[in-house]
Design an enzyme around this catalytic site. Sequence first.
Site: not given
Length: 108
Positions: A65-66
Amino acid sequence: MDQFECINVADAHQKLQEKEAVLVDIRDPQSFAMGHAVQAFHLTNDTLGAFMRNNDFDTPVMVMCYHGNSSKGAAQYLLQQGYDVVYSIDGGFEAWQRQFPAEVAYGA
């Protein structure tokens, strides 16, 4: 495996190089298009079915993800769907981009 495991980007990179796992990126389409790991599959609600059809449940899956937080929920979800081994990548794409800038692709 009842619980996903956390993995750092170096170990994730090694698993990809040795073809020991597949990599999925759960970030939004704009972030994915602005940069993602070269071998990442963009996993969204719309692509989940295709991913599951093309990857057996015994295929280890690494979720990016981020920053490494949202991936934990997605990793747990994939376990609940039947995948045997799932990892959440610590540091997410930000860590990947810092450590492996040459292995970042751009575009959708």
